[in-house]
Design a protein around this motif. Structure first.
Motif, short mmCIF file in Angstrom:
data_model
loop_
_atom_site.label_atom_id
_atom_site.label_comp_id
_atom_site.label_asym_id
_atom_site.label_seq_id
_atom_site.Cartn_x
_atom_site.Cartn_y
_atom_site.Cartn_z
N ALA B 243 79.30 20.71 62.19
CA ALA B 243 78.42 20.53 63.35
C ALA B 243 78.62 21.67 64.34
O ALA B 243 77.66 22.15 64.96
N LYS B 244 79.86 22.12 64.45
CA LYS B 244 80.14 23.21 65.38
C LYS B 244 79.45 24.50 64.89
O LYS B 244 78.89 25.26 65.67
N ILE B 245 79.48 24.70 63.57
CA ILE B 245 78.85 25.91 63.01
C ILE B 245 77.33 25.82 63.10
O ILE B 245 76.66 26.76 63.52
N GLY B 246 76.79 24.67 62.71
CA GLY B 246 75.33 24.58 62.54
C GLY B 246 74.60 23.74 63.58
O GLY B 246 73.37 23.61 63.50
N GLY B 247 75.33 23.13 64.50
CA GLY B 247 74.66 22.31 65.51
C GLY B 247 74.63 20.84 65.13
O GLY B 247 74.91 20.48 63.97
N VAL B 248 74.28 19.99 66.10
CA VAL B 248 74.36 18.54 65.88
C VAL B 248 73.37 18.05 64.82
O VAL B 248 73.57 17.00 64.22
N ASP B 249 72.32 18.85 64.56
CA ASP B 249 71.34 18.40 63.56
C ASP B 249 71.95 18.26 62.17
O ASP B 249 71.47 17.46 61.36
N LYS B 252 73.03 14.84 62.18
CA LYS B 252 71.88 13.94 62.31
C LYS B 252 71.18 13.79 60.95
O LYS B 252 70.80 12.70 60.56
N ASN B 253 71.01 14.92 60.26
CA ASN B 253 70.36 14.86 58.95
C ASN B 253 71.16 14.02 57.97
O ASN B 253 70.59 13.29 57.16
N ILE B 254 72.47 14.15 58.04
CA ILE B 254 73.30 13.35 57.15
C ILE B 254 73.10 11.86 57.46
O ILE B 254 72.89 11.04 56.57
N ASP B 255 73.16 11.53 58.74
CA ASP B 255 72.99 10.13 59.14
C ASP B 255 71.62 9.60 58.73
O ASP B 255 71.48 8.44 58.35
N TYR B 420 79.10 13.49 66.78
CA TYR B 420 79.57 12.30 66.08
C TYR B 420 78.63 12.04 64.91
O TYR B 420 77.58 12.67 64.78
N PHE B 421 79.05 11.15 64.02
CA PHE B 421 78.17 10.74 62.92
C PHE B 421 78.27 9.24 62.78
O PHE B 421 79.24 8.62 63.23
N ARG B 422 77.26 8.64 62.20
CA ARG B 422 77.20 7.18 62.18
C ARG B 422 77.11 6.59 60.79
O ARG B 422 77.09 5.38 60.64
N ASP B 465 67.35 3.15 47.63
CA ASP B 465 67.69 1.75 47.37
C ASP B 465 66.97 0.88 48.40
O ASP B 465 67.34 0.85 49.57
N SER B 466 65.96 0.16 47.95
CA SER B 466 65.14 -0.60 48.90
C SER B 466 65.90 -1.77 49.50
O SER B 466 65.50 -2.31 50.53
N SER B 467 67.02 -2.16 48.90
CA SER B 467 67.72 -3.33 49.43
C SER B 467 68.63 -2.98 50.60
O SER B 467 69.18 -3.86 51.25
N VAL B 468 68.81 -1.68 50.85
CA VAL B 468 69.68 -1.28 51.96
C VAL B 468 68.82 -1.00 53.18
O VAL B 468 67.86 -0.25 53.13
N LYS B 469 69.19 -1.62 54.27
CA LYS B 469 68.45 -1.39 55.51
C LYS B 469 68.76 0.02 56.02
O LYS B 469 69.90 0.44 56.04
N LYS B 470 67.73 0.75 56.40
CA LYS B 470 67.91 2.13 56.85
C LYS B 470 67.92 2.22 58.37
O LYS B 470 67.22 1.48 59.05
N PHE B 471 68.72 3.15 58.86
CA PHE B 471 68.78 3.40 60.30
C PHE B 471 68.48 4.87 60.55
O PHE B 471 68.70 5.71 59.68
N THR B 472 67.99 5.18 61.74
CA THR B 472 67.81 6.59 62.08
C THR B 472 68.32 6.83 63.48
O THR B 472 68.44 5.90 64.27
N ARG B 473 68.66 8.08 63.76
CA ARG B 473 69.09 8.41 65.12
C ARG B 473 68.38 9.65 65.59
O ARG B 473 67.77 10.35 64.80
#
Lengths: 342, 473
Positions: B243-249, B252-255, B420-422, B465-473
């Protein structure tokens, strides 16, 4: 024995596992049973049945409610996507099983269980048999080796320890630094320490070692008890005929002990399918490193109580159930063998 | 040897019979499956609101507080927060429950429709927040944020806490989890050991590797270690460096489970950098040691640095020698073109508390949270447990230990440059896979590219996997 007598007139069969002695047994059992029937009128039979049923009702009911019903419910939970907190899980049919078929970690776990299923009984029984033989018939005078009473107690120690304690104990034994019991001498000799639990190529064998270490003691005692019931004269006769310890073992002890070995085999097989605590407590990442030690029970636990996928975990449980039943059926069939009467 | 009273044939016959009876028995009882009935939440019991009681809690209705009795113990609740609450609401009885097994204790109560009001959902056996959110078990805490704060009626609760706490406590656009403690990650060292040897805190990656080399050559101790049995400790560091090298995105993309998120350039650079540390400068046997073992080795001055969160000092208080002087520094800058400046830290609120939406008295539990978020409640918490909280400035004027002071300073210096990451909370299976792969990366059994492939594969699996609820930030 009384129940068996009461049942025999109806079935006409004597419950004996193997075929060889069956005829003789039946011939002996029949007159006795027949005699009882002529003396006892039907009314008393009915009273006996009520009496027996009265005793059986409570345990059978408890068993049905607390053992069989939850088992059955696992089958129905396996067909839902229940996550543990909802009051109304959604029915998803066989979706969980379809997903399971493509779950590589689960199949890794199945592979480990299969390997344990072969190796755990094989190693444990081989080691326990040789120890038991030494304790009972391996000595110079036909008895046990010197100090066999002492060994018998020592061998049983691991059985007395709780599995979690064994796991914690071996964590220290396997420690990869200078405080590890096995690695300290290696490091002192200037060698590289072995990552007993941290090297994915070694970790599984470390687990197997612990499982065998823990199981051997009990089977030494079990086989010792079996050997004690083998008549001394057989050994004496064989020895007079010039048989050495090896021959004694393979020609006398093993055949006469076959039933006990078979029971031990099934117990150990089921234990191999049920391995959990040692893996869970001892290994990094609980079944790691990198899934190299994981087993079915650990995956069930992880999915149920860490990922809260109770439906999916139940599906795994159902698969494990069928594996266990299949194993028990196969073991009974394969180990069937003429019984030696003496 | 009449040990076999049942023949095989009989055994199989009874097994078959049992098989026929099983479905019938299932109808008899319902002890493992949840009680039926859809989600129905009773209307919240409300009393009149006033300046002293802005949330309008009923004056005499009791409620239950369940505290996870883990690293923080439960004394802080009994001695700090509960008296604070009852000081203002003497008529409300608090039932205090402490447990080490949150899920085992509470899950049946949630499934049965009788949950406690206030839950400190933490520890190894905590309940999955995704599952709880999916099920509508989490009380919307929006009203709490807009209520006046405990100390100053002119200031809303929202303005007294770190914005990240609100962001992290938000599930599906609803703020419903109070993240109370505030954790700062960094590389920890002993001030004494560094001073004695004249070692300097490195500010760039080159200085860092040079320092590792110096320490290795000095023969005094090993340069670096991490909790090998729990590779989270090192993947946390890799992700923060990325994140320090490439920024918080990058995070975010991982999350957000974005396509190819794990194959981003900064992530590979960070993985390569730490794989090199793993190959050259790791304490012997690191892979087989857990956090307590490595931290104890650290306390014995046998290793110079390890990555950890700010709970470290409190966790090690019994085995730290006098004068050890816990201190931490933020991750060094990787190159001059880093997206985030020197001083960036991974900081995130943690230690979760929530109010059960379907409990009998949820308002009282929200009022209890308001008390926790007071200056006194948070300040005394920091003082007693050597842990910062999300309440801004609550630790000021309190006596802090050296390590906590270092963490507080690092957080202050970082300002808005925090990451941070979630996904660890959102998608546990992904966390487990990343941990497993990172352990292998550090041991040199996976190349950084293969590491990225494995993490990406798991992320793709979860996305599809459709059975897993997805979150976004």
């Amino acid at each position: 024995m009384p129940e068996r007598d009461a049942r025999e007139p109806v079935t006409g069969r004597t419950p004996v596992l193997a075929g060889a002695g069956e005829k003789g047994r039946n011939a002996m059992a029949r007159p006795a049973a027949g005699g009882r029937r002529s003396a006892a009128p039907r009314r008393i039979d009915a009273a006996r049945a009520r009496f027996i049923a009265g005793f059986l009702a409570a345990p059978v009911l408890l068993y049905a409610v607390y053992v069989i019903a939850p088992y059955a419910q696992a089958f129905s939970i396996a067909l839902t996507d229940w996550r543990g907190v909802s009051a109304s899980p959604r029915f998803v049919g066989l979706e969980n099983f379809r997903r399971l078929a493509g779950d590589s970690v689960f199949w890794t776990a199945v592979g480990h269980n299969a390997l344990l299923l072969v190796l755990l009984p094989l190693l444990t029984i081989a080691i326990a048999l040789s120890f038991a033989f030494l304790l009972n018939a391996g000595g110079a005078n036909g008895g046990g080796v010197a100090g066999s009473r002492f060994y018998r107690v020592v061998f049983f120690f691991p059985q007395v320890l709780a599995v979690a304690i064994v796991a914690v104990l071996f964590q220290q034994v396997f420690r990869p630094d200078g405080s590890g019991m096995l690695n300290a001498p290696l490091i002192a000799l200037g060698l590289e320490p072995v990552g007993f639990l941290s090297d994915p190529g070694v970790a599984f064998w470390s687990i197997l070692g612990v499982l065998v270490w823990q199981a051997v003691g009990f089977y030494v005692v079990l086989f010792s008890a079996g050997m004690a019931s083998i008549p001394r004269e057989m050994y004496e006769a064989a020895r007079i005929d010039g048989a050495g310890p090896g021959r004694l073992f393979f020609r006398i002890t093993l055949p006469l002990l076959w039933d006990t070995v078979q029971v031990g085999w099934i117990y150990l097989g089921i234990a191999a399918l049920d391995v959990f605590a040692v893996v869970w407590v001892m290994t990094p990442e609980r079944g790691g490193p990198d899934h190299s030690t994981t087993v079915m029970a650990a995956e069930i636990y992880r999915n149920a109580f860490q990922y809260f996928r109770f439906g999916y975990a139940s599906a795994m449980g159902v698969v494990l159930f069928f594996f266990t039943v299949a194993f028990a059926a196969a073991a009974l069939r394969l180990s069937r063998r003429e019984r030696v009467e003496y | 040897m009449a040990r076999n009273p049942v023949t095989r044939r009989e055994l199989l016959r009874s097994a078959a019979l049992a098989g026929l009876l099983l479905p019938a028995a299932g109808a008899l009882s319902a002890c493992a499956t949840p009680a039926g009935g859809g989600p129905s939440s009773a209307p919240m019991a409300t009393g009149p609101t006033s300046a002293a009681n802005p949330l309008g809690i009923p004056a005499d209705k009791p409620f239950e507080v369940v505290i996870f009795d883990g690293g923080y113990g439960d004394a802080y609740a009994r001695q700090i927060h509960e008296p604070l609450f009852t000081g203002r609401h003497p008529g409300v009885q608090i039932k205090h429950t402490a447990t080490k097994e949150i899920a085992k204790t509470l899950q049946p109560r949630f499934a049965g429709g009788d949950p406690p009001e206030f839950v400190n959902n933490s520890g190894d056996n905590s309940m999955d927040f995704g599952a709880l959110a999916q099920d509508g078990q989490l009380q919307d805490l929006g009203e709490l944020l807009d209520a006046p704060s405990w100390d100053d009626p002119a200031v809303k609760v929202r303005d007294t806490i770190l914005p990240a706490a609100i962001e992290l406590g938000t599930y599906d656009g609803t703020y419903c989890v109070l993240e109370y403690a505030s954790t700062v990650w960094g590389i920890w060292y002993s001030q004494k050991l560094f001073d004695d040897n004249g070692w300097q805190v490195p500010k760039t990656w080159d200085e860092f590797t040079a320092l590792c080399e110096t320490i290795k050559k000095s023969g005094r101790c090993a340069p670096f270690t991490y909790a090998g049995k729990h590779p989270f400790y090192i993947y946390e560091t890799i992700l923060t460096l990325a994140a320090k090298i490439g920024g918080v995105d990058v995070l975010k993309n991982i999350d957000n489970l974005a396509e190819g998120a794990w194959k981003a350039g900064p992530l590979t650079q960070a993985a390569e950098a730490f794989a090199e540390i793993g190959a050259k400068y790791l304490l012997q046997g690191t892979q087989g040691l857990d956090h307590i073992q490595t931290q104890t080795v650290h306390n014995k001055y046998q290793v110079a640095m390890l990555p950890c969160g700010s709970w470290l000092e409190n966790e090690q208080k019994d085995s730290t020698p006098d004068g050890f002087g816990y201190a931490m520094f933020p991750l060094p800058s990787f190159s001059g073109s880093d997206a985030l400046p020197y001083g960036t830290v991974h900081s995130r609120p943690g230690e979760e508390y929530f109010v059960a939406a379907r409990s009998a008295n949820p308002r009282a539990a929200m009022e209890y949270m308001r008390a926790m978020l007071s200056k006194e409640g948070a300040g005394r918490f920091s003082e007693t447990l050597s842990t910062l909280t999300v309440v801004k400035g609550a630790a000021e004027g309190r006596t802090l230990t050296p390590g906590l002071r270092a963490a507080a300073t690092a957080l202050k210096n970082a300002g808005t440059n925090t990451t941070y990451f979630r996904f660890r909370q959102w998608y546990q299976p992904l966390h487990d896979e990343v941990a497993a792969a990172t352990g292998q990366l550090m041991a040199g059994r996976l190349k950084p590219g293969e590491w990225a492939d494995r993490c990406q594969k798991k992320a793709d699996e979860i996305r599809n996997d459709s059975s897993v609820k997805k979150f976004t930030r």
